[in-house]
Write a protein that holds these residues in place. Structure first.
Motif, short mmCIF file in Angstrom:
data_model
loop_
_atom_site.label_atom_id
_atom_site.label_comp_id
_atom_site.label_asym_id
_atom_site.label_seq_id
_atom_site.Cartn_x
_atom_site.Cartn_y
_atom_site.Cartn_z
N GLU A 190 0.81 -1.30 0.03
CA GLU A 190 0.13 -0.06 0.16
C GLU A 190 0.83 1.27 -0.04
OE1 GLU A 190 -2.57 -3.29 1.24
OE2 GLU A 190 -0.55 -2.66 1.91
N PHE A 191 2.18 1.13 0.45
CA PHE A 191 2.85 2.43 0.72
C PHE A 191 3.63 2.60 -0.89
CE2 PHE A 191 2.99 0.93 4.92
CZ PHE A 191 2.96 2.00 5.51
N ALA A 192 3.41 1.51 -1.69
CA ALA A 192 4.38 1.84 -2.98
C ALA A 192 3.22 1.78 -4.21
CB ALA A 192 5.04 0.63 -3.28
N ASP A 193 1.98 1.42 -3.97
CA ASP A 193 0.88 0.92 -4.84
C ASP A 193 0.57 2.53 -5.83
OD1 ASP A 193 0.14 -1.28 -4.57
OD2 ASP A 193 -1.84 -1.04 -3.37
N THR A 194 0.57 2.12 -7.12
CA THR A 194 0.06 3.13 -7.96
C THR A 194 -1.27 2.49 -8.72
OG1 THR A 194 1.20 2.16 -9.90
CG2 THR A 194 2.25 4.27 -8.47
N PRO A 195 -2.36 2.88 -9.35
CA PRO A 195 -3.37 2.61 -9.76
C PRO A 195 -3.04 1.42 -11.07
CG PRO A 195 -3.90 4.97 -9.48
CD PRO A 195 -2.50 4.62 -9.05
N GLN A 196 -2.05 1.77 -11.82
CA GLN A 196 -1.60 0.95 -12.81
C GLN A 196 -0.70 -0.20 -12.49
OE1 GLN A 196 -1.19 4.49 -13.08
NE2 GLN A 196 -3.49 4.72 -13.73
N ASP A 197 -0.05 -0.20 -11.22
CA ASP A 197 1.24 -0.98 -10.81
C ASP A 197 0.65 -2.29 -9.74
OD1 ASP A 197 3.56 -1.84 -11.45
OD2 ASP A 197 4.50 -0.28 -9.93
N TYR A 264 -8.82 6.92 5.15
CA TYR A 264 -7.99 6.79 6.52
C TYR A 264 -6.47 6.00 6.29
CZ TYR A 264 -6.79 6.16 11.58
OH TYR A 264 -6.01 6.29 12.55
N MET A 265 -6.44 5.07 5.51
CA MET A 265 -5.25 4.24 5.19
C MET A 265 -4.62 5.14 4.39
SD MET A 265 -3.87 2.27 2.60
CE MET A 265 -4.92 1.77 1.46
N ARG A 266 -4.96 5.71 3.50
CA ARG A 266 -4.18 6.58 2.36
C ARG A 266 -3.57 7.58 3.29
NH1 ARG A 266 -2.31 3.53 -1.30
NH2 ARG A 266 -3.86 2.12 -2.37
N GLU A 267 -4.43 8.22 4.36
CA GLU A 267 -3.79 9.40 5.09
C GLU A 267 -2.49 8.87 5.97
OE1 GLU A 267 -6.23 12.67 7.10
OE2 GLU A 267 -6.19 11.04 8.71
N THR A 268 -2.51 7.64 6.31
CA THR A 268 -1.53 7.10 7.23
C THR A 268 -0.35 6.94 6.44
OG1 THR A 268 -3.25 5.82 8.43
CG2 THR A 268 -0.92 4.88 8.40
N CYS A 269 -0.62 6.36 5.07
CA CYS A 269 0.40 5.94 4.21
C CYS A 269 1.26 7.54 3.88
CB CYS A 269 -0.07 5.42 3.12
SG CYS A 269 -0.18 3.47 3.18
N ALA A 270 0.34 8.57 3.61
CA ALA A 270 0.80 9.78 3.13
C ALA A 270 1.63 10.51 4.67
CB ALA A 270 -0.29 10.82 2.94
N LEU A 271 1.05 10.19 5.67
CA LEU A 271 1.88 10.86 6.74
C LEU A 271 3.11 10.08 7.00
CD1 LEU A 271 1.60 12.69 9.42
CD2 LEU A 271 0.32 10.64 10.54
N THR A 272 3.08 8.99 6.84
CA THR A 272 4.28 7.97 7.14
C THR A 272 5.53 8.39 6.26
OG1 THR A 272 2.83 6.17 7.94
CG2 THR A 272 5.27 5.65 7.19
N THR A 273 5.19 8.50 4.81
CA THR A 273 6.07 8.97 3.76
C THR A 273 6.66 10.35 3.81
OG1 THR A 273 4.32 9.41 2.24
CG2 THR A 273 5.16 6.90 2.19
N GLY A 274 5.75 11.03 4.43
CA GLY A 274 6.44 12.44 4.78
C GLY A 274 7.40 12.63 5.77
N ILE A 275 6.90 11.68 6.79
CA ILE A 275 7.79 11.77 8.16
C ILE A 275 9.15 11.02 7.82
CG2 ILE A 275 8.42 10.75 10.60
CD1 ILE A 275 5.09 11.42 10.76
N ARG A 276 8.89 9.78 7.01
CA ARG A 276 10.11 9.10 6.53
C ARG A 276 10.96 9.89 5.77
NH1 ARG A 276 8.08 5.44 2.01
NH2 ARG A 276 8.72 7.26 0.74
#
Length: 361
Positions: A190-197, A264-276
């Protein structure tokens, strides 16, 4: 005294995280790749409702959960098997398809549980080199032997955080012998997903399995829910060695509800990647190397194994626990789970101070 099987006696136990903070220090656990925030409130509410019926066994076919997964990912629910975490499914695949005299093949710095699951069957574990801490499909193909039965690949990788493209995975599957099973663990997908990939359609070939989990992006590590897409023939064999009541009713309900809250899940991923990404940027002025990550963690490469150990000691003295990576043949590395912003800033500051003292900045 009763003796274990010889191949089990020779194994090392799976290494668990050390979480014993020094006296007077707050524990900052950045070593287990857990989510930096709890799951969706919808998941917690669903689990609480399901807990009222704990006198009943859970649904052994995970009917509601499979339907929800299938609807979200456009997969036939009949192709989905759920497990007590994705480790459960990895272990079942190994038991179903490996035996003494067989071999499993993994990249050099692969998820250590692939080793545990393989050696527990008495099979041999082979490794193939990686390129810049990234899975090398050509090297995997070159390492296949007549004994190879399974190739395990985590994508994105753990502990490296790197990934290869779906096109590369497709080419790997097309080039592997037909009688070799390719297992792709997408625990961090989910951290790496793109709609086509995505590569769920690889399962249509009949010799590939795709695994995912609710532990990371959905924040349900404590619920222990994994799932995978299986060809029908492989699913039938895995079912034979699978605990028929492997996912609790509360966990099934929580996972299904979490799927309904994609925002909510996408928000978690975005928050995580920003801090990372901020954490990686904070350490750019040092001599430490942090490869690009597509996960909820960052790998930190030190000049030597002894330097990694010294930095680990400095961090632990402050109550900050990262994960040493000797088990993945990376003794010069530590892996930092991405936690809340303040904890990551503290970890970065301790590391920068250590680098200054060691002349590495």
């Amino acid at each position: 005294m009763i003796r274990p099987n010889a191949h089990v006696a020779m194994m090392d136990a799976y290494a668990l995280a050390d979480l014993s903070a020094p006296p007077g220090k707050r524990l900052v656990s950045l070593c287990q790749n857990e989510s930096l925030r709890p799951p969706s409130p919808l998941a917690a509410e669903a689990a609480a409702r399901a807990a009222r019926d704990q006198h009943l066994y859970p649904d052994p076919d995970w009917t509601t959960l499979r339907a929800a997964i299938g609807a979200l990912h456009r997969i036939d629910p009949a192709a989905i098997i759920c497990g007590n975490g994705s480790l459960d499914l990895i272990g079942c695949l190994a038991r179903a398809y490996l035996a003494p005299g067989d071999a499993a093949l993994i990249p050099a710095h692969a998820y250590p549980f692939f080793r545990t699951a393989t050696l527990a069957t008495g099979a041999r574990l082979d490794t193939a080199p990686e390129k810049d801490l990234t899975v090398d499909a050509a090297a995997l193909l070159a390492a296949v032997t007549p004994a190879t039965r399974i190739v395990f690949v985590a994508n994105p990788g753990n502990p490296t955080g790197t990934r290869i493209s779906t096109a590369d995975l497709t080419q790997l599957r097309q080039t592997l012998p037909e009688d070799v099973l390719l297992v792709i663990d997408e625990a961090y997908g989910e951290f790496a997903d793109t709609p086509q990939d995505h590569c769920f359609d690889l399962v249509d070939r009949g010799n590939a399995v795709i695994l995912r989990t609710f532990s990371k992006a959905y924040g349900l590590a404590g619920a222990r829910v994994g799932w995978g897409v299986f060809p029908a023939s492989i699913a039938a064999e895995v079912r034979k060695v699978l605990n028929p009541n492997n996912v609790s009713a509360a966990s099934q309900a929580a996972a299904a509800a979490a799927l309904s809250d994609q925002g909510y899940m996408r928000e978690t991923c975005a928050l995580t990647t920003g801090i990372r990404d901020r954490f990686r940027a904070d350490l750019q002025g040092t001599s430490l190397c942090l490869p690009q990550s597509f996960t909820n963690f960052a790998l930190i490469r030190f000049p030597s194994a002894s330097a990694a150990q010294a930095a680990d000691s400095a961090l632990r003295a402050e109550g900050i626990f990262l994960r040493a990576q000797g088990g993945a043949d990376l003794p010069e590395c530590l892996r930092a789970t991405i936690g809340v912003a303040d904890d990551m800033a503290l970890a970065a500051e301790v590391l920068k101070d250590w680098c200054k003292r060691e002349g590495l900045s």
